[in-house]
Scaffold this motif. Structure first.
Motif: not given
Length: 209
Positions: A42-43, A124
């Motif tokens: 996510a980063e 995800s």
């Protein structure tokens, strides 16, 4: 983890200027470094990837439409390469495919990058969908194609459901890779699985290879 060369993507059309293999390799290795350092998916922004790889964001977007497509290629590049099928018989092709699956399972166990990437991809939906469509689904179609050729050539009974047969072949390896991570994946396992399953699926008049 370093790459000897970036994995070609024959199904991906070229965009923009011709690719520089060195730039593409730097981008893939940059993502690998971030993943190995424990950066969550996510980063992993395009900006962060570009800084780590020492390239501009435009260099990434010329090669990949977005983060999902890039991450799929990173994982594919870190896995063992796809096998070349001998094409001599259905059994030989199945052996090559299942041995490759065994090698991928071993790689996932021994590589923190692959283990973490696979685990995070499932959280995800967009990345997992991209990985499934571009990697998992083509691999399944390849096994189904081998089984259909086997039926056509009389190596597999005509009444066999090839979709179910596919699950019978790959299932044991997936169970050990996913549900039983403590289970061994020894050499010869692929051959053992193929021959045990084929014993019940071959035409009665067929003899073992």
């Amino acid at each position: 983890m370093s790459l000897a060369g970036s994995r070609p993507r024959p199904d991906t059309p070229a965009r923009g200027r011709p690719r520089s293999e060195a730039v593409e390799r730097a981008i893939l290795e940059g993502v690998m470094r971030l993943l190995e350092d424990g950066v969550p998916l996510a980063e992993l922004s395009i900006e962060r990837i570009a800084r780590t790889a020492g390239v501009g964001k435009a260099a990434i977007y010329r090669r990949w439409s977005g983060k999902e497509e890039l991450l799929v290629d990173v994982v594919r590049a870190a896995e063992p390469p796809e096998p070349e099928l001998p094409g001599t018989s259905m059994r030989d092709d199945l052996l090559a495919l299942l041995e490759n699956l065994r090698q991928r399972a071993l790689a996932s166990r021994s590589s923190a990058l692959l283990h973490n990437a696979h685990t995070q991809m499932k959280t995800s939906p967009r990345i997992w969908t991209a990985y499934h469509e571009n990697v998992i689904a083509p691999r399944r179609r390849q096994v189904l194609d081998v089984l259909r050729r086997g039926q056509r050539d009389g190596e597999l009974r005509a009444d066999v459901d090839v979709e179910l047969a596919n699950d019978l072949f790959v299932g044991p390896l997936l169970v050990r890779a996913v549900l039983r991570p403590e289970a061994e994946l020894p050499e010869g396992l692929a051959e053992q699985i193929v021959d045990m399953v084929l014993a019940g699926l071959r035409p009665v008049s067929s003899t073992a290879s």
